[in-house]
Design a protein around this motif. Structure first.
Motif, PDB file in Angstrom:
ATOM      1  N   LYS A 257       0.837  -1.206   0.000  1.00  0.00           N
ATOM      2  CA  LYS A 257       0.000   0.000   0.000  1.00  0.00           C
ATOM      3  C   LYS A 257       0.871   1.255   0.000  1.00  0.00           C
ATOM      4  O   LYS A 257       0.577   2.229  -0.704  1.00  0.00           O
ATOM      5  N   GLU A 258       1.961   1.235   0.755  1.00  0.00           N
ATOM      6  CA  GLU A 258       2.880   2.378   0.757  1.00  0.00           C
ATOM      7  C   GLU A 258       3.549   2.544  -0.602  1.00  0.00           C
ATOM      8  O   GLU A 258       3.723   3.674  -1.083  1.00  0.00           O
ATOM      9  N   LEU A 259       3.931   1.440  -1.210  1.00  0.00           N
ATOM     10  CA  LEU A 259       4.514   1.518  -2.546  1.00  0.00           C
ATOM     11  C   LEU A 259       3.513   2.089  -3.536  1.00  0.00           C
ATOM     12  O   LEU A 259       3.852   2.947  -4.368  1.00  0.00           O
ATOM     13  N   THR A 260       2.273   1.620  -3.450  1.00  0.00           N
ATOM     14  CA  THR A 260       1.228   2.133  -4.344  1.00  0.00           C
ATOM     15  C   THR A 260       1.077   3.637  -4.193  1.00  0.00           C
ATOM     16  O   THR A 260       0.948   4.364  -5.196  1.00  0.00           O
ATOM     17  N   ALA A 261       1.094   4.124  -2.968  1.00  0.00           N
ATOM     18  CA  ALA A 261       0.969   5.562  -2.735  1.00  0.00           C
ATOM     19  C   ALA A 261       2.088   6.327  -3.434  1.00  0.00           C
ATOM     20  O   ALA A 261       1.859   7.391  -4.042  1.00  0.00           O
ATOM     21  N   ARG A 262       3.304   5.810  -3.365  1.00  0.00           N
ATOM     22  CA  ARG A 262       4.438   6.487  -4.016  1.00  0.00           C
ATOM     23  C   ARG A 262       4.288   6.490  -5.533  1.00  0.00           C
ATOM     24  O   ARG A 262       4.607   7.482  -6.192  1.00  0.00           O
ATOM     25  N   LEU A 263       3.806   5.387  -6.080  1.00  0.00           N
ATOM     26  CA  LEU A 263       3.640   5.310  -7.528  1.00  0.00           C
ATOM     27  C   LEU A 263       2.495   6.202  -7.998  1.00  0.00           C
ATOM     28  O   LEU A 263       2.587   6.839  -9.059  1.00  0.00           O
ATOM     29  N   LEU A 264       1.425   6.267  -7.228  1.00  0.00           N
ATOM     30  CA  LEU A 264       0.332   7.173  -7.572  1.00  0.00           C
ATOM     31  C   LEU A 264       0.830   8.613  -7.611  1.00  0.00           C
ATOM     32  O   LEU A 264       0.526   9.369  -8.552  1.00  0.00           O
ATOM     33  N   ALA A 265       1.595   8.993  -6.598  1.00  0.00           N
ATOM     34  CA  ALA A 265       2.114  10.360  -6.539  1.00  0.00           C
ATOM     35  C   ALA A 265       3.042  10.642  -7.716  1.00  0.00           C
ATOM     36  O   ALA A 265       2.991  11.724  -8.329  1.00  0.00           O
ATOM     37  N   ALA A 266       3.896   9.672  -8.054  1.00  0.00           N
ATOM     38  CA  ALA A 266       4.849   9.866  -9.148  1.00  0.00           C
ATOM     39  C   ALA A 266       4.154  10.007 -10.490  1.00  0.00           C
ATOM     40  O   ALA A 266       4.696  10.632 -11.419  1.00  0.00           O
ATOM     41  N   CYS A 267       2.954   9.422 -10.602  1.00  0.00           N
ATOM     42  CA  CYS A 267       2.215   9.459 -11.863  1.00  0.00           C
ATOM     43  C   CYS A 267       1.042  10.442 -11.821  1.00  0.00           C
ATOM     44  O   CYS A 267       0.171  10.421 -12.706  1.00  0.00           O
ATOM     45  N   ASP A 268       1.008  11.293 -10.781  1.00  0.00           N
ATOM     46  CA  ASP A 268      -0.054  12.303 -10.638  1.00  0.00           C
ATOM     47  C   ASP A 268      -1.446  11.669 -10.673  1.00  0.00           C
ATOM     48  O   ASP A 268      -2.358  12.142 -11.370  1.00  0.00           O
ATOM     49  N   ALA A 269      -1.600  10.603  -9.921  1.00  0.00           N
ATOM     50  CA  ALA A 269      -2.881   9.880  -9.884  1.00  0.00           C
ATOM     51  C   ALA A 269      -3.359   9.749  -8.449  1.00  0.00           C
ATOM     52  O   ALA A 269      -2.581   9.882  -7.500  1.00  0.00           O
ATOM     53  N   GLY A 270      -4.666   9.490  -8.289  1.00  0.00           N
ATOM     54  CA  GLY A 270      -5.254   9.359  -6.966  1.00  0.00           C
ATOM     55  C   GLY A 270      -5.702   7.939  -6.672  1.00  0.00           C
ATOM     56  O   GLY A 270      -5.648   7.046  -7.537  1.00  0.00           O
ATOM     57  N   TRP A 271      -6.203   7.727  -5.432  1.00  0.00           N
ATOM     58  CA  TRP A 271      -6.594   6.391  -5.001  1.00  0.00           C
ATOM     59  C   TRP A 271      -7.827   5.863  -5.728  1.00  0.00           C
ATOM     60  O   TRP A 271      -8.135   4.666  -5.659  1.00  0.00           O
ATOM     61  N   ASP A 272      -8.531   6.722  -6.449  1.00  0.00           N
ATOM     62  CA  ASP A 272      -9.652   6.256  -7.253  1.00  0.00           C
ATOM     63  C   ASP A 272      -9.193   5.353  -8.398  1.00  0.00           C
ATOM     64  O   ASP A 272     -10.008   4.664  -9.019  1.00  0.00           O
ATOM     65  N   ARG A 273      -7.890   5.339  -8.656  1.00  0.00           N
ATOM     66  CA  ARG A 273      -7.335   4.509  -9.731  1.00  0.00           C
ATOM     67  C   ARG A 273      -6.895   3.125  -9.225  1.00  0.00           C
ATOM     68  O   ARG A 273      -6.331   2.345  -9.977  1.00  0.00           O
ATOM     69  N   VAL A 274      -7.151   2.850  -7.943  1.00  0.00           N
ATOM     70  CA  VAL A 274      -6.738   1.581  -7.341  1.00  0.00           C
ATOM     71  C   VAL A 274      -7.948   0.660  -7.200  1.00  0.00           C
ATOM     72  O   VAL A 274      -8.983   1.059  -6.663  1.00  0.00           O
ATOM     73  N   THR A 275      -7.812  -0.574  -7.666  1.00  0.00           N
ATOM     74  CA  THR A 275      -8.872  -1.573  -7.579  1.00  0.00           C
ATOM     75  C   THR A 275      -8.417  -2.704  -6.653  1.00  0.00           C
ATOM     76  O   THR A 275      -7.467  -3.422  -6.969  1.00  0.00           O
ATOM     77  N   PRO A 276      -9.069  -2.875  -5.499  1.00  0.00           N
ATOM     78  CA  PRO A 276      -8.707  -4.006  -4.617  1.00  0.00           C
ATOM     79  C   PRO A 276      -9.031  -5.329  -5.298  1.00  0.00           C
ATOM     80  O   PRO A 276     -10.069  -5.467  -5.950  1.00  0.00           O
ATOM     81  N   VAL A 277      -8.143  -6.311  -5.145  1.00  0.00           N
ATOM     82  CA  VAL A 277      -8.379  -7.642  -5.692  1.00  0.00           C
ATOM     83  C   VAL A 277      -8.112  -8.676  -4.599  1.00  0.00           C
ATOM     84  O   VAL A 277      -7.414  -8.398  -3.618  1.00  0.00           O
ATOM     85  N   ALA A 278      -8.688  -9.852  -4.772  1.00  0.00           N
ATOM     86  CA  ALA A 278      -8.493 -10.919  -3.790  1.00  0.00           C
ATOM     87  C   ALA A 278      -7.020 -11.255  -3.662  1.00  0.00           C
ATOM     88  O   ALA A 278      -6.267 -11.233  -4.639  1.00  0.00           O
ATOM     89  N   ASP A 279      -6.611 -11.574  -2.445  1.00  0.00           N
ATOM     90  CA  ASP A 279      -5.203 -11.848  -2.200  1.00  0.00           C
ATOM     91  C   ASP A 279      -4.753 -13.106  -2.940  1.00  0.00           C
ATOM     92  O   ASP A 279      -5.547 -14.007  -3.212  1.00  0.00           O
ATOM     93  N   ARG A 280      -3.468 -13.145  -3.268  1.00  0.00           N
ATOM     94  CA  ARG A 280      -2.867 -14.287  -3.926  1.00  0.00           C
ATOM     95  C   ARG A 280      -2.839 -15.497  -2.974  1.00  0.00           C
ATOM     96  O   ARG A 280      -2.654 -15.351  -1.770  1.00  0.00           O
ATOM     97  N   LYS A 281      -2.990 -16.703  -3.524  1.00  0.00           N
ATOM     98  CA  LYS A 281      -2.861 -17.922  -2.735  1.00  0.00           C
ATOM     99  C   LYS A 281      -1.451 -18.018  -2.152  1.00  0.00           C
ATOM    100  O   LYS A 281      -0.462 -17.827  -2.860  1.00  0.00           O
ATOM    101  N   GLY A 282      -1.363 -18.309  -0.859  1.00  0.00           N
ATOM    102  CA  GLY A 282      -0.064 -18.497  -0.223  1.00  0.00           C
ATOM    103  C   GLY A 282       0.810 -17.266  -0.232  1.00  0.00           C
ATOM    104  O   GLY A 282       2.039 -17.368  -0.212  1.00  0.00           O
TER     105      GLY A 282
END
Length: 337
Positions: A257-282
C-alpha cells in the motif's frame, strides 16, 4: 575473462550484460576488477526475454547472442565449453504464473540449472554464480533472514528456486566446484517486463488505467534497484568465497500500500485509480534480508535510494513507450510483489 550470462536478455540479466560491457543503459562504466574479453548471452527469448534490452551494447564486438534453452544439454555443453565464468540468471520467475502452472518452473529452474552445472563440471568452469531470490525463505514476521536461515518456500516458483540453490551448493560440496549463490530482494528499474508490480502500475497509470492491489496491501517487501543488485552480483563474482551464499538487498521496506501511494504520486494519480483484488494464494506477508555479510566481506552498500530510483524508473517508462507498449498489447495484467 570469458563470461556466459544465461537469461541475459531478461530484466536483470540484461542489466548485468550492459554493466559488464560498460555501455549506456547499464548506468555503469564497466565493473571494476572484471574485464571480460567476451560476453555470451544464452537466452530462450520467452515472453520476458527481449533483444531490445541489449540494444545499448548490440554493436560491442565482445557480445555474442545464442538463442537456446538451458535444458538443451547438447547446446549448453557447446556454449559452456568456451567460458571461464557462468552467471546464471535464466529462470521462470513470476509467482502468479507458477500458481496456475508449475511445470515450466520446475523444468527450467531445477532441470535447467542441473544441465548447466553438469556442463560446467565437465569443462572445468572457473566460477559458477547462481542468482536466486529471498522468496526461498518463505515469510518472516520480524527481523531479517541471514544466509544460514532454513529454506521454507511457499509457492511453486520459490520452491523451484530453492531446489536450484540446493543443487548448485551440492555441486560445490560434492565435486568441489567453485559455486557461489546470491539471493536478492525485490528488484525494480528500467527494462522490467510489465507483469511485475512497479512497471505494471506505472504503465497502467501512464495510460490512464487502474491498478490492482492485493488483499489489504499490507504485504512488506524490501526494494532493490536492479543496478545495485548487479553491482552486488559483480562483487560476488569477483571476490565471493566458493560455496557461500550472499544476500543482496536495497535497505528500504514498504508495504504494498505504501509503494502504491508512491507510484500514484509519481504518476499524478489518486486512489480512485486503485482496484482491490483478492489476495494471492499463499501470499508471503513479509520478506527481509540481512545484508551484513556481503557488506563486511565485499564492501557492498546500496547506492540508489528508493526515492531517486523510483523517480528515475517512472521517467524511464515515460520516455520509453516504444519499448513497453508492444508488451502491454499482449494483455499483461498480473501483479507480483
Amino acid at each position: 575473462m570469458r563470461v556466459l550470462v544465461t537469461g541475459g536478455a531478461g530484466f536483470i540479466g540484461s542489466e548485468y550484460v550492459r554493466m559488464l560491457l560498460g555501455r549506456p543503459g547499464g548506468d555503469a562504466a564497466g565493473v571494476p576488477g572484471i574485464e571480460p574479453t567476451a560476453v555470451t548471452v544464452l537466452d530462450k527469448l520467452t515472453y520476458s526475454g527481449n533483444l531490445n534490452n541489449l540494444a545499448p551494447v548490440r554493436e560491442d564486438p565482445r557480445l555474442r547472442f545464442v538463442l537456446g534453452d538451458i535444458c538443451d544439454a547438447a547446446l549448453v555443453d557447446e556454449v559452456v565449453a568456451d567460458h571461464d565464468v557462468i552467471v546464471h540468471f535464466a529462470a521462470e520467475s513470476h509467482v502468479d504464473r507458477s500458481i496456475t502452472g508449475a511445470v515450466p518452473f520446475v523444468t527450467t529452474n531445477v532441470l535447467g540449472t542441473q544441465t548447466l552445472l553438469d556442463a560446467a563440471l565437465r569443462h572445468g568452469t572457473h566460477r559458477f554464480v547462481h542468482v536466486s531470490t529471498d522468496e526461498v525463505y518463505g515469510s518472516i514476521d520480524e527481523g531479517s533472514w541471514t544466509e544460514t536461515w532454513p529454506l521454507s518456500p511457499n509457492s511453486p516458483y520459490s520452491a523451484a528456486k530453492a531446489g536450484s540453490d540446493l543443487l548448485a551448493l551440492a555441486y560445490h560440496r560434492t565435486h568441489g566446484m567453485d559455486v557461489v549463490v546470491t539471493r536478492c530482494s525485490n528488484n525494480y528499474g528500467p527494462y522490467q517486463f510489465p507483469e511485475k508490480v512497479i512497471p505494471l502500475f506505472v504503465t497502467n497509470l501512464l495510460d490512464g488505467g487502474t491498478v490492482p492491489l492485493y488483499g489489504d496491501g499490507g504485504n512488506v517487501r524490501d526494494w532493490l534497484h536492479v543496478h545495485d543488485h548487479c553491482r552486488g552480483i559483480a562483487m560476488v563474482q569477483e571476490k565471493g568465497r566458493a560455496g557461500e551464499v550472499y544476500h543482496i538487498g536495497g535497505g528500504t521496506e514498504l508495504t504494498n500500500k505504501e509503494l502504491t501511494a508512491r507510484l500514484l504520486a509519481a504518476c499524478d494519480a489518486g486512489w480512485d485509480r486503485v482496484t482491490p483484488v483478492a489476495d494471492r494464494k499463499g501470499h508471503d506477508r513479509r520478506y527481509s534480508l540481512d545484508i551484513t555479510k556481503i557488506g563486511e566481506e565485499l564492501g557492498y552498500v546500496p547506492s540508489i535510494d528508493l526515492e531517486r530510483g523510483l523517480t528515475q524508473t517512472v521517467q524511464w517508462y515515460r520516455d520509453n513507450r516504444a519499448w513497453w507498449e508492444p508488451l502491454k498489447a499482449g494483455g499483461t495484467s498480473a501483479v507480483a510483489a
